[in-house]
Design a protein around this motif. Structure first.
Motif, PDB file in Angstrom:
ATOM      1  N   GLN A   1       0.912  -1.284  -0.158  1.00  0.00           N
ATOM      2  CA  GLN A   1      -0.030  -0.061  -0.192  1.00  0.00           C
ATOM      3  C   GLN A   1       0.911   1.254   0.020  1.00  0.00           C
ATOM      4  OE1 GLN A   1      -3.196  -0.508  -0.580  1.00  0.00           O
ATOM      5  NE2 GLN A   1      -2.447  -2.702  -0.648  1.00  0.00           N
ATOM      6  N   LEU A   2       2.082   1.315   0.773  1.00  0.00           N
ATOM      7  CA  LEU A   2       3.119   2.471   0.863  1.00  0.00           C
ATOM      8  C   LEU A   2       3.374   2.604  -0.661  1.00  0.00           C
ATOM      9  CD1 LEU A   2       4.519   1.923   4.303  1.00  0.00           C
ATOM     10  CD2 LEU A   2       3.133   3.761   3.811  1.00  0.00           C
ATOM     11  N   ARG A   3       4.084   1.572  -1.194  1.00  0.00           N
ATOM     12  CA  ARG A   3       4.588   1.483  -2.519  1.00  0.00           C
ATOM     13  C   ARG A   3       3.559   1.957  -3.500  1.00  0.00           C
ATOM     14  NH1 ARG A   3       5.536  -4.108  -5.281  1.00  0.00           N
ATOM     15  NH2 ARG A   3       3.295  -3.590  -5.711  1.00  0.00           N
ATOM     16  N   ASP A   4       2.256   1.574  -3.429  1.00  0.00           N
ATOM     17  CA  ASP A   4       1.277   2.085  -4.360  1.00  0.00           C
ATOM     18  C   ASP A   4       0.791   3.582  -4.147  1.00  0.00           C
ATOM     19  OD1 ASP A   4       1.092  -0.381  -5.197  1.00  0.00           O
ATOM     20  OD2 ASP A   4      -0.840  -0.895  -4.497  1.00  0.00           O
TER      21      ASP A   4
ATOM     22  N   SER B   1      -0.552   9.708   0.042  1.00  0.00           N
ATOM     23  CA  SER B   1       0.412  10.073  -1.199  1.00  0.00           C
ATOM     24  C   SER B   1       1.529  10.810  -1.083  1.00  0.00           C
ATOM     25  CB  SER B   1      -0.598  10.588  -2.463  1.00  0.00           C
ATOM     26  OG  SER B   1      -1.541   9.674  -2.739  1.00  0.00           O
ATOM     27  N   PRO B   2       1.309  12.126  -0.690  1.00  0.00           N
ATOM     28  CA  PRO B   2       2.622  13.010   0.022  1.00  0.00           C
ATOM     29  C   PRO B   2       3.509  12.293   0.786  1.00  0.00           C
ATOM     30  CG  PRO B   2       0.418  14.355   0.395  1.00  0.00           C
ATOM     31  CD  PRO B   2       0.103  12.974  -0.306  1.00  0.00           C
ATOM     32  N   MET B   3       2.707  11.830   1.707  1.00  0.00           N
ATOM     33  CA  MET B   3       3.706  10.850   3.115  1.00  0.00           C
ATOM     34  C   MET B   3       4.662   9.856   2.492  1.00  0.00           C
ATOM     35  SD  MET B   3       2.832  12.301   6.153  1.00  0.00           S
ATOM     36  CE  MET B   3       2.704  10.941   7.289  1.00  0.00           C
TER      37      MET B   3
ATOM     38  N   ASP C   1      12.680   2.106   3.899  1.00  0.00           N
ATOM     39  CA  ASP C   1      11.552   2.705   4.789  1.00  0.00           C
ATOM     40  C   ASP C   1      10.324   2.095   5.040  1.00  0.00           C
ATOM     41  OD1 ASP C   1      13.735   4.775   5.184  1.00  0.00           O
ATOM     42  OD2 ASP C   1      12.776   6.144   3.785  1.00  0.00           O
ATOM     43  N   MET C   2       9.914   1.809   3.595  1.00  0.00           N
ATOM     44  CA  MET C   2       8.416   1.360   3.376  1.00  0.00           C
ATOM     45  C   MET C   2       8.543  -0.169   4.054  1.00  0.00           C
ATOM     46  SD  MET C   2       7.238   2.579  -0.205  1.00  0.00           S
ATOM     47  CE  MET C   2       8.401   2.252  -1.179  1.00  0.00           C
TER      48      MET C   2
END
Length: 202
Positions: free
Chosen positions: A73-76, A88-90, A98-99
């Motif tokens: 989800q972070l990658r997406d 999205s900006p985070m 990091d992710m």
């Protein structure tokens, strides 16, 4: 002269010792990654809670989630396959490490139980609908999730409602089409019932 059996025993002892050193190094690296994840996750706690247990209905709890799902989800969010004005900006400036570290740290936190707020009839209707749509084929028994499939048990009901509606409206599409298809079969009442049922699970 050393006999063959004592040489073999010595070699096995050395191999066992080497294995212990490797395991210890791996555990130390993992602990370091969790610490790195915790440090990076401090930017997340305002919405998702200090330990990944959200205190706001609209934000998901991340504690106890599968690390791989969180990473994806972070990658997406970073790569634009999923969009959110806050996330999205985070995610934009997070590295792959990091992710992974953030995902593993939240996954290592225990999800805290909350008392069900829905009626028994609503919970039964929600369970019946999840049985009918074969949700456990992907999310597993108990809805604990696996790999890239999220844990739904104990999740915030308002967040579950919002995501099911987003899949139904096709405003969220980073699911390879599976959830989009399932959501088309659900009425608004079904979505409400399913979310209430899933949030009541432990």
């Amino acid at each position: 002269m050393q006999d063959r059996s004592s040489f073999s025993t010595g070699r096995k002892a050395r191999q066992a010792l080497a294995g212990l050193f490797i395991a210890a190094a791996s555990l130390a690296a993992h602990a370091q990654d969790l610490e790195a994840g915790k440090a990076k996750a401090q930017a997340c706690v305002a919405c998702h809670g200090a330990d990944g247990n959200s205190v706001s209905p609209e934000f998901p709890s991340l504690a106890g989630q599968t690390w791989r799902y969180l990473y994806i989800q972070l990658r997406d969010f970073k790569e634009g396959r999923r969009s959110n004005a806050v996330m999205s900006p985070m995610a934009a400036n997070l590295s792959r490490d990091d992710m992974i570290n953030i995902a593993n740290w939240f996954a290592s936190m225990p999800l805290k139980s909350t008392d069900p707020v829905a009626s028994e009839d609503k919970l039964k209707a929600g369970k019946a609908k999840t049985d009918e749509t074969l949700c456990t084929m992907c999310h597993l028994g108990g809805f604990l999730g696996q790999n890239e499939i999220p844990r739904l048990a104990g999740q915030r009901p308002a967040y579950l409602v919002a995501q099911l509606k987003a899949f139904k409206a096709r405003t969220r599409t980073n699911d390879a089409g599976n959830m989009t298809s399932v959501a088309q079969t659900l009425s608004e009442q079904d979505i409400d019932n399913v979310a209430a049922y899933l949030s009541s699970l432990r």
